[in-house]
Design a protein around this motif. Structure first.
Motif, short mmCIF file in Angstrom:
data_model
loop_
_atom_site.label_atom_id
_atom_site.label_comp_id
_atom_site.label_asym_id
_atom_site.label_seq_id
_atom_site.Cartn_x
_atom_site.Cartn_y
_atom_site.Cartn_z
N GLU A 97 11.32 69.66 41.72
CA GLU A 97 10.04 70.04 42.33
C GLU A 97 9.06 70.62 41.33
OE1 GLU A 97 10.60 72.41 45.80
OE2 GLU A 97 11.68 70.83 46.87
N ARG A 98 9.38 70.57 40.05
CA ARG A 98 8.43 71.03 39.03
C ARG A 98 7.21 70.10 39.02
NH1 ARG A 98 10.29 74.45 34.57
NH2 ARG A 98 8.38 73.67 33.58
N PRO A 99 6.04 70.61 38.66
CA PRO A 99 4.85 69.73 38.60
C PRO A 99 4.98 68.63 37.56
CG PRO A 99 4.37 71.93 37.71
CD PRO A 99 5.70 72.01 38.39
N GLU A 100 5.79 68.83 36.52
CA GLU A 100 5.99 67.80 35.52
C GLU A 100 6.83 66.64 36.04
OE1 GLU A 100 6.86 70.97 35.18
OE2 GLU A 100 6.01 71.85 33.34
N VAL A 101 7.52 66.85 37.15
CA VAL A 101 8.43 65.85 37.72
C VAL A 101 7.90 65.31 39.05
CG1 VAL A 101 10.79 65.42 38.52
CG2 VAL A 101 10.39 66.91 36.52
N SER A 102 7.49 66.21 39.94
CA SER A 102 6.94 65.82 41.24
C SER A 102 5.52 66.39 41.37
CB SER A 102 7.83 66.34 42.38
OG SER A 102 9.08 65.68 42.39
N PRO A 103 4.55 65.77 40.70
CA PRO A 103 3.21 66.37 40.66
C PRO A 103 2.49 66.41 41.99
CG PRO A 103 3.22 64.17 39.67
CD PRO A 103 4.66 64.56 39.89
N ALA A 104 2.92 65.64 42.98
CA ALA A 104 2.27 65.71 44.29
C ALA A 104 2.44 67.07 44.94
CB ALA A 104 2.83 64.63 45.21
N LEU A 105 3.45 67.83 44.51
CA LEU A 105 3.73 69.13 45.11
C LEU A 105 2.98 70.27 44.42
CD1 LEU A 105 7.58 68.74 45.61
CD2 LEU A 105 5.71 67.95 47.08
N ALA A 106 2.24 69.95 43.35
CA ALA A 106 1.56 70.97 42.55
C ALA A 106 0.20 71.32 43.14
CB ALA A 106 1.41 70.47 41.12
N ASP A 107 -0.44 72.32 42.56
CA ASP A 107 -1.84 72.64 42.86
C ASP A 107 -2.69 71.51 42.27
OD1 ASP A 107 -4.40 73.62 43.08
OD2 ASP A 107 -4.13 75.19 41.57
N LEU A 108 -3.43 70.80 43.10
CA LEU A 108 -4.18 69.63 42.67
C LEU A 108 -5.65 69.90 42.44
CD1 LEU A 108 -2.55 67.04 45.12
CD2 LEU A 108 -1.95 67.47 42.73
N SER A 109 -6.06 71.13 42.52
CA SER A 109 -7.48 71.45 42.34
C SER A 109 -7.87 71.29 40.86
CB SER A 109 -7.77 72.87 42.79
OG SER A 109 -7.01 73.81 42.04
N GLY A 110 -9.13 70.96 40.64
CA GLY A 110 -9.65 70.92 39.28
C GLY A 110 -9.30 69.69 38.48
N LEU A 111 -8.75 68.66 39.11
CA LEU A 111 -8.42 67.43 38.41
C LEU A 111 -9.64 66.51 38.35
CD1 LEU A 111 -4.91 66.72 39.96
CD2 LEU A 111 -5.38 67.31 37.57
N PRO A 112 -9.67 65.59 37.39
CA PRO A 112 -10.81 64.68 37.29
C PRO A 112 -10.82 63.65 38.42
CG PRO A 112 -9.13 64.10 35.69
CD PRO A 112 -8.70 65.40 36.29
N PRO A 113 -11.94 62.96 38.63
CA PRO A 113 -11.98 61.92 39.67
C PRO A 113 -10.88 60.90 39.46
CG PRO A 113 -14.16 62.32 38.77
CD PRO A 113 -13.21 63.09 37.90
N ALA A 114 -10.30 60.45 40.57
CA ALA A 114 -9.13 59.57 40.49
C ALA A 114 -9.23 58.46 41.52
CB ALA A 114 -7.85 60.37 40.69
N LEU A 115 -8.59 57.34 41.18
CA LEU A 115 -8.46 56.19 42.09
C LEU A 115 -6.99 55.86 42.17
CD1 LEU A 115 -9.68 53.79 43.71
CD2 LEU A 115 -9.86 52.56 41.52
N MET A 116 -6.49 55.68 43.39
CA MET A 116 -5.07 55.37 43.59
C MET A 116 -4.94 54.15 44.50
SD MET A 116 -1.95 57.72 45.12
CE MET A 116 -2.82 58.19 46.62
N PHE A 117 -4.03 53.26 44.14
CA PHE A 117 -3.69 52.09 44.95
C PHE A 117 -2.22 52.15 45.36
CE2 PHE A 117 -7.03 50.57 42.05
CZ PHE A 117 -7.91 49.93 42.92
N PHE A 118 -1.93 51.74 46.60
CA PHE A 118 -0.55 51.50 46.99
C PHE A 118 -0.53 50.64 48.25
CE2 PHE A 118 -1.74 55.52 49.00
CZ PHE A 118 -1.27 55.39 50.29
N GLY A 119 0.55 49.90 48.41
CA GLY A 119 0.76 49.10 49.61
C GLY A 119 1.76 49.76 50.52
N THR A 120 1.78 49.34 51.77
CA THR A 120 2.68 49.98 52.74
C THR A 120 4.07 49.36 52.78
OG1 THR A 120 1.90 48.59 54.57
CG2 THR A 120 0.73 50.67 54.19
N ARG A 121 4.29 48.23 52.08
CA ARG A 121 5.64 47.68 51.98
C ARG A 121 6.25 48.13 50.65
NH1 ARG A 121 6.97 41.40 52.31
NH2 ARG A 121 4.72 41.36 52.65
N ASP A 122 6.12 49.42 50.40
CA ASP A 122 6.51 50.03 49.15
C ASP A 122 7.25 51.32 49.46
OD1 ASP A 122 6.66 51.35 46.70
OD2 ASP A 122 4.55 51.11 46.19
N LEU A 123 8.44 51.45 48.95
CA LEU A 123 9.25 52.64 49.16
C LEU A 123 8.51 53.92 48.77
CD1 LEU A 123 11.92 54.20 49.55
CD2 LEU A 123 12.70 53.27 47.37
#
Length: 309
Positions: free
Chosen positions: A231-257
């Motif tokens: 659960e460290r931010p270096e391993v599971s970054p979704a669990l970290a404080d996400l404020s202050g990050l640069p603009p981001a774009l993310m793609f994913f499909g729903t037939r994806d684990l």
């Protein structure tokens, strides 16, 4: 509705990649450790040999050596279009579950994007699990990205696919804490929650034709190095404080684990006020934006160019 070409690849890729559930943790570890010792597969293998003529004609390639703890250094390849002096840099961290090396799909996609942006591309070849954990590469990747931020007047795009997407976000978090920032983040089906804090993961595994949950659990444990690090931010970054990050774009499909992790990241970004644009595509498989020939990938490439320009 997914295209016919997408559906063809959804059936073909798991066969070509020999996708299957884990036989045993011990057997999988032995298989990977043996594979990493084969000619052309170790940390000194260089870029995929199938791309060498292509690179010699269009690009110059400079290999840099990065220092890691305990002698775990590794190379990064700086690929620059011939006859150009780019002011912008794309640092791309490749996927492969933290156990597979960079391959032609990663290189072709990254160089194509960098060329359209008028940028150089930097491809770190970080040490792989199960022999290595996140501790053997994280600091070096942070320092590498920070150096290119300082040397790129028009900014750095920090990108990654799958495991590399989670790694890119983890690097961005450390950079933020140190007062450094790339201009943009680009996350392609990122693996951002190695501890499976999302209960939807089990259901997602039943519809994914490619990734298997038993293997990903083993890979996550090896990459983390210990249960306490999952659960460290270096391993599971979704669990970290996400404020202050640069603009981001993310793609994913729903037939994806990994798509429950993408949804988790989307929710937590909204709560943190982070400018994350999330593109969720119904019925599409893992890392669809970097797959060849499919119209969904062409659409994602256009969206990416629009975002980064």
């Amino acid at each position: 509705m997914p295209s016919r070409r997408h559906e063809l690849l959804a059936r073909l890729i798991p066969r070509l990649r020999r996708s299957s559930e884990l036989d045993s943790v011990e057997a999988e570890r032995a298989r990977l450790e043996h594979h990493h010792t084969l000619p052309g597969q170790g940390p000194q293998r260089g870029l995929p040999t199938s791309l060498v003529p292509f690179f010699h004609r269009r690009f110059t390639v400079v290999r840099e050596e990065l220092a890691g703890p305990g002698g775990s250094g590794f190379p990064a390849y700086v690929v620059t279009p011939r006859g150009r002096s780019p002011r912008r840099t794309l640092v791309h961290l490749h996927g492969g579950g933290f156990v597979s090396p960079i391959d032609p799909f990663h290189v072709r996609w990254a160089t194509r994007l960098a060329t359209r942006l008028g940028a150089r591309v930097v491809l770190p070849d970080y040490p792989l699990a199960p022999e290595h954990t996140w501790r053997d590469s994280h600091r070096a990747l942070v320092d590498l990205t920070a150096r290119w931020v300082a040397d790129s007047p028009d900014g750095v795009v920090l990108s990654g696919d799958s495991a590399g997407g989670g790694l890119a976000l983890a690097v961005a978090l450390t950079l933020r804490d140190e007062g450094v920032s790339p201009s943009h983040l680009l996350l392609i089906a990122p693996w951002v929650d190695l501890g499976e804090s999302t209960p939807e993961t089990e259901a997602a595994a039943r519809t994914d034709p490619w990734l298997t949950i038993t293997k990903l659990r083993a890979y996550a444990a090896w990459w983390a190095g210990s249960e306490a690090d999952l659960e460290r931010p270096e391993v599971s970054p979704a669990l970290a404080d996400l404020s202050g990050l640069p603009p981001a774009l993310m793609f994913f499909g729903t037939r994806d684990l990994l798509h429950p992790g993408g949804r988790l990241l989307t929710r937590r970004a909204r709560e943190a006020g982070w400018a994350l644009t999330s593109v969720e595509e119904p019925g599409l498989i893992h890392v669809y934006p970097i797959l060849p020939i499919v119209p969904e990938a062409r659409r994602a490439f256009g969206q990416t160019l629009e975002f980064l320009r």
